[in-house]
Scaffold this motif. Structure first.
Motif, mmCIF file in Angstrom:
data_model
loop_
_atom_site.group_PDB
_atom_site.id
_atom_site.type_symbol
_atom_site.label_atom_id
_atom_site.label_comp_id
_atom_site.label_asym_id
_atom_site.label_seq_id
_atom_site.Cartn_x
_atom_site.Cartn_y
_atom_site.Cartn_z
ATOM 1 N N ALA A 215 -106.375 -52.432 -3.586
ATOM 2 C CA ALA A 215 -105.304 -53.217 -4.335
ATOM 3 C C ALA A 215 -105.837 -54.741 -4.312
ATOM 4 O O ALA A 215 -105.574 -55.636 -5.235
ATOM 5 C CB ALA A 215 -104.066 -53.333 -3.526
ATOM 6 N N SER A 216 -106.861 -55.140 -3.528
ATOM 7 C CA SER A 216 -107.193 -56.635 -3.558
ATOM 8 C C SER A 216 -108.739 -56.614 -3.205
ATOM 9 O O SER A 216 -109.247 -56.990 -2.299
ATOM 10 C CB SER A 216 -106.472 -57.405 -2.630
ATOM 11 N N PRO A 217 -109.581 -56.108 -4.021
ATOM 12 C CA PRO A 217 -111.032 -55.900 -3.631
ATOM 13 C C PRO A 217 -111.694 -57.489 -4.016
ATOM 14 O O PRO A 217 -111.171 -58.174 -4.894
ATOM 15 C CB PRO A 217 -111.711 -54.876 -4.392
ATOM 16 N N ILE A 218 -112.805 -57.688 -3.328
ATOM 17 C CA ILE A 218 -113.650 -58.877 -3.700
ATOM 18 C C ILE A 218 -115.050 -58.472 -3.408
ATOM 19 O O ILE A 218 -115.527 -57.694 -2.348
ATOM 20 C CB ILE A 218 -113.104 -60.068 -2.712
ATOM 21 N N ALA A 219 -115.989 -59.108 -4.157
ATOM 22 C CA ALA A 219 -117.484 -58.851 -3.827
ATOM 23 C C ALA A 219 -117.921 -60.271 -3.462
ATOM 24 O O ALA A 219 -117.598 -61.406 -3.858
ATOM 25 C CB ALA A 219 -118.115 -58.502 -5.250
ATOM 26 N N ILE A 220 -119.146 -60.090 -2.464
ATOM 27 C CA ILE A 220 -119.661 -61.246 -2.094
ATOM 28 C C ILE A 220 -121.229 -60.928 -2.512
ATOM 29 O O ILE A 220 -121.582 -59.861 -2.147
ATOM 30 C CB ILE A 220 -119.643 -61.447 -0.485
ATOM 31 N N ILE A 221 -121.890 -61.770 -3.324
ATOM 32 C CA ILE A 221 -123.096 -61.424 -3.842
ATOM 33 C C ILE A 221 -124.493 -62.612 -3.619
ATOM 34 O O ILE A 221 -123.909 -63.592 -3.166
ATOM 35 C CB ILE A 221 -123.069 -61.154 -5.271
ATOM 36 N N GLY A 222 -125.459 -62.219 -3.743
ATOM 37 C CA GLY A 222 -126.535 -62.994 -3.640
ATOM 38 C C GLY A 222 -127.285 -62.895 -2.433
ATOM 39 O O GLY A 222 -126.623 -62.469 -1.426
ATOM 40 N N GLY A 223 -128.595 -62.836 -2.296
ATOM 41 C CA GLY A 223 -129.433 -62.902 -1.398
ATOM 42 C C GLY A 223 -130.648 -62.038 -1.617
ATOM 43 O O GLY A 223 -131.266 -62.105 -2.536
ATOM 44 N N ALA A 224 -130.938 -61.028 -0.620
ATOM 45 C CA ALA A 224 -132.440 -60.304 -0.599
ATOM 46 C C ALA A 224 -132.361 -59.523 -1.935
ATOM 47 O O ALA A 224 -131.640 -58.556 -2.224
ATOM 48 C CB ALA A 224 -132.352 -59.495 0.539
ATOM 49 N N GLY A 225 -133.493 -59.856 -2.706
ATOM 50 C CA GLY A 225 -133.842 -58.851 -3.822
ATOM 51 C C GLY A 225 -133.072 -59.360 -5.146
ATOM 52 O O GLY A 225 -132.976 -58.771 -6.103
ATOM 53 N N TRP A 226 -131.989 -60.407 -4.951
ATOM 54 C CA TRP A 226 -131.468 -60.709 -6.089
ATOM 55 C C TRP A 226 -132.251 -61.476 -7.381
ATOM 56 O O TRP A 226 -133.218 -62.189 -6.744
ATOM 57 C CB TRP A 226 -130.374 -61.844 -5.827
ATOM 58 N N ASN A 227 -131.935 -61.010 -8.364
ATOM 59 C CA ASN A 227 -132.941 -61.451 -9.608
ATOM 60 C C ASN A 227 -131.908 -61.356 -10.728
ATOM 61 O O ASN A 227 -130.897 -61.203 -10.831
ATOM 62 C CB ASN A 227 -134.242 -60.598 -9.695
ATOM 63 N N ALA A 228 -132.877 -61.845 -12.108
ATOM 64 C CA ALA A 228 -131.999 -62.201 -13.252
ATOM 65 C C ALA A 228 -131.353 -60.964 -13.679
ATOM 66 O O ALA A 228 -130.140 -60.874 -14.243
ATOM 67 C CB ALA A 228 -133.007 -62.674 -14.379
ATOM 68 N N SER A 348 -113.718 -45.767 -16.258
ATOM 69 C CA SER A 348 -112.633 -45.445 -17.200
ATOM 70 C C SER A 348 -111.273 -45.288 -16.511
ATOM 71 O O SER A 348 -110.121 -45.521 -16.743
ATOM 72 C CB SER A 348 -112.747 -44.503 -18.371
ATOM 73 N N GLU A 349 -111.140 -44.708 -15.260
ATOM 74 C CA GLU A 349 -110.013 -44.316 -14.414
ATOM 75 C C GLU A 349 -109.762 -45.508 -13.751
ATOM 76 O O GLU A 349 -108.441 -45.420 -13.150
ATOM 77 C CB GLU A 349 -110.161 -43.217 -13.813
ATOM 78 N N ILE A 350 -110.459 -46.613 -13.549
ATOM 79 C CA ILE A 350 -109.911 -47.869 -12.916
ATOM 80 C C ILE A 350 -109.257 -48.722 -13.842
ATOM 81 O O ILE A 350 -109.437 -49.235 -14.808
ATOM 82 C CB ILE A 350 -111.217 -48.528 -12.362
ATOM 83 N N ILE A 351 -107.976 -49.141 -13.276
ATOM 84 C CA ILE A 351 -107.254 -50.154 -13.846
ATOM 85 C C ILE A 351 -107.885 -51.466 -13.710
ATOM 86 O O ILE A 351 -107.824 -51.792 -12.460
ATOM 87 C CB ILE A 351 -105.785 -49.980 -13.564
ATOM 88 N N ALA A 352 -108.126 -52.257 -14.670
ATOM 89 C CA ALA A 352 -108.515 -53.638 -14.433
ATOM 90 C C ALA A 352 -107.849 -54.321 -13.646
ATOM 91 O O ALA A 352 -106.511 -54.430 -13.885
ATOM 92 C CB ALA A 352 -109.176 -54.230 -15.758
ATOM 93 N N PHE A 353 -108.387 -55.346 -12.677
ATOM 94 C CA PHE A 353 -107.891 -56.049 -11.822
ATOM 95 C C PHE A 353 -107.296 -57.337 -12.470
ATOM 96 O O PHE A 353 -108.183 -57.871 -13.090
ATOM 97 C CB PHE A 353 -108.512 -56.400 -10.439
ATOM 98 N N ASP A 354 -106.299 -57.763 -12.088
ATOM 99 C CA ASP A 354 -105.912 -59.259 -12.512
ATOM 100 C C ASP A 354 -106.497 -60.531 -11.656
ATOM 101 O O ASP A 354 -106.815 -61.426 -11.930
ATOM 102 C CB ASP A 354 -104.518 -59.572 -12.683
ATOM 103 N N ALA A 355 -106.855 -60.101 -10.269
ATOM 104 C CA ALA A 355 -107.355 -60.622 -9.317
ATOM 105 C C ALA A 355 -108.490 -61.692 -9.747
ATOM 106 O O ALA A 355 -108.570 -62.744 -9.387
ATOM 107 C CB ALA A 355 -107.768 -59.905 -8.121
ATOM 108 N N GLY A 356 -109.505 -60.988 -10.702
ATOM 109 C CA GLY A 356 -110.779 -61.864 -10.975
ATOM 110 C C GLY A 356 -110.269 -63.028 -11.911
ATOM 111 O O GLY A 356 -110.920 -64.019 -11.585
#
Length: 567
Positions: A215-228, A348-356
């Motif tokens: 219902a309320s997911p969030i991602a935390i990104i950046g660090g080892a191996g991150w690139n363009a 396609s089965e995921i309903i887009a979140f408004d949280a972003g």
């Protein structure tokens, strides 16, 4: 003269080492010369494809190598930054850069000239047991005693530095070993490119089931191996499903700030609404981040005591998974391969979140400067920089409260666009800016430094001048070690000890290094100085005199901290 390919032909071990570095693709070496590796200094001119950058202190050289490795990783070239220093004080000075590379997960190799093999264990001049000294802060520390094994050690050093969780390697080079002749028939054995770690399809299917049920997911990104590649694909994936994306501490260039799902940065002085969003998330997806103390607000988020909160951790090093936090789904794989797989996965089965969109709006409100009556308002100065400088400007900084204004108000649009130590090392900004200016001469580079921060490695402006580096230096001078003063006022209000600084005339000091320089005390003067600086080339230094009362970008003031304790 015998033919160089004949069985009798020899070369020095140092020449073999330099040839191995060239075969690995080394383009630049940062060094403070020492007699312990004179043979290497003699061999380097025979490899003109490797640029030698002579620095003024080993800490600066190591910081430059760390930053160079970070930029290589961002480019996807998987080349460690390289530094050469001498034994004893040279190595201990350089250890700060090794520590930064370790905690920042950046590929780097530090070569240390060492005592001769016959001197080992006798406490010879400047002798240190480097394997023992560096082992806790690097991925691998070793000493090359057999010169014929140099190709093996160099290939392994590169592989260790770039694979899994990238990081630093330290190799000690006995002085007599480097001068020893070795057969010319010994060839380098360059390491293969970093192998891609495939993504498990079953794990991906489980991840998308978790996202679909959240219902309320969030991602935390950046660090080892991150690139363009990781940046591009993960951003596309997150935008498609409306997933809020926060960046780990000082990884703010891991996603474009104008992305409609960018939620802001974690670390010191973050948006309180972002912290609440992470605390209340029922699904946290950490990609590349090692979930260190700063990113997790002192290991208080993720809040794994929350029975409804799940953690998915994607990291290239399996040893990092579950190391601090209980992980509900762990994926050991290349983060760029994961990002591409996520972007291509059928959601396609995921309903887009408004949280972003909601999280992005909260970040924009937090990151928009408000009117101020201060004579010199750093938030307005950062805003002026955004208007005046190119979007692909690289911002380099060390540690201190001053950095908080850029973390909050700058837009890290380009990649790489942020060079800053996650371990909070002071003195990083100027050396990193020199490395960035040499690595990306086509881009604008800005070193932002506090007054205490600048004087730890400000002498590397001499290196910048020597190699014709183009960079802007902004020194924020409040006459104090501001971060410690802030903590001091919180814990012992009004009792000031050891944090007051009496500084030089930084504008005059910059001029001594050949910089165009100016001192400013108002916002308008800063804007005018910046406009002048961007019309010029070379080193340009703006000495910004600020009021200590406004101690942090969060809005904290000295008087407010004292009043809070009294209340």
């Amino acid at each position: 003269m015998s033919d160089s390919t004949s069985p009798q032909a020899t070369r020095s071990a140092a020449a073999l080492l330099v040839d191995c570095l060239a075969a690995e693709g080394a383009r630049r070496i940062f060094t403070v010369p020492g007699e312990s590796f004179l043979a290497v200094l003699d061999a380097l001119p025979d490899r003109p494809e490797i640029e030698i950058v002579t620095c003024r202190q080993e800490g600066g050289a190591a910081f430059m190598a760390c930053a160079d490795g970070a930029m290589n990783a961002a480019d996807g070239t998987a080349l460690p930054g390289i530094a050469f220093v001498t034994r004893g004080p040279g190595a201990t000075n350089a250890s700060i850069g090794v520590h930064v590379a370790h905690q920042d997960s950046q590929p780097m190799i530090l070569f240390v000239g060492d005592v001769a093999r016959g001197m080992q264990g006798r406490e010879g001049f400047q002798e240190v047991d480097f394997s023992a000294f560096f082992a806790p802060i690097c991925k691998w520390a070793a000493r090359i005693d057999d010169p014929e094994r140099i190709p093996e050690y160099i290939a392994r050093a590169h592989a260790v530095a770039i694979n899994g969780r990238p990081g630093p390697v330290v190799l000690a080079l006995p002085e007599d070993m480097l001068a020893q002749p070795v057969p010319a028939s010994i060839l380098s054995r360059p390491q293969a490119v970093r192998p891609a770690q495939a993504v498990c399809p079953d794990a991906m299917a489980t991840l998308f089931d978790l996202i679909g049920n959240a219902a309320s997911p969030i991602a935390i990104i950046g660090g080892a191996g991150w690139n363009a590649k990781a940046r591009t694909y993960f951003q596309q994936f997150a935008e498609r499903i409306g997933l809020p994306v926060a960046t780990a501490f000082r990884r703010q260039d891991a996603i474009a700030p104008d992305s409609p799902v960018y939620a802001g940065n974690l670390g010191y002085g973050p948006n309180p609404k972002l912290l609440d969003r992470v605390r209340n998330a029922d699904l946290i997806i950490a990609v590349g981040a090692r979930l260190g103390e700063a990113t997790t607000d002192g290991y208080t988020i993720p809040t794994l005591e929350h029975p409804g909160q799940l953690l998915v951790h994607i990291h290239p090093d399996p040893e990092e998974l579950g190391r601090v936090y209980r992980t509900d789904l762990a994926l050991a794989c290349s983060v760029d391969e994961f990002a591409e797989a996520a972007m291509l996965w059928d959601d396609s089965e995921i309903i887009a979140f408004d949280a972003g969109a909601d999280a992005h709006a909260e970040w924009r409100a937090w990151a928009t400067p408000q009117p101020s009556e201060a004579a010199l308002d750093l938030a307005a100065c950062v805003s002026a920089m955004r208007d005046a400088l190119p979007a692909d400007t690289i911002i380099c900084n060390g540690a201190g409260n001053f950095a908080g204004w850029w973390h909050r108000y700058w837009r890290y649009t380009a990649y790489p666009g942020q060079l800053a130590p996650t371990c909070g090392a002071m003195g990083y900004g100027v050396p990193a800016a020199v490395a960035a200016a040499l690595h990306h001469p086509e881009r604008t580079v800005v070193a932002v430094a506090g007054d205490g921060d600048f004087l730890m490695n400000g002498q590397e402006l001499a290196t910048a001048a020597q190699y014709g580096a183009n960079l802007i230096v902004v020194i924020i001078d409040n006459g104090a070690y501001g971060t410690i003063r802030m903590h001091q006022e919180r814990e012992y209000p009004g009792r000031v000890s050891a944090t007051t600084l009496v500084n030089p005339d930084f504008a005059a000091l910059g001029a001594a290094y050949g910089a165009w320089s100016v001192a400013v005390e108002t916002t308008d003067a800063f804007v005018a100085a910046l406009d002048d600086a961007k019309q010029r080339s070379g080193i340009r230094l703006i000495h910004v005199l600020t009021d200590l009362e406004r101690i942090a970008a969060s809005g904290a003031t000295i008087s407010g901290l004292r009043a809070r304790v009294r209340d």
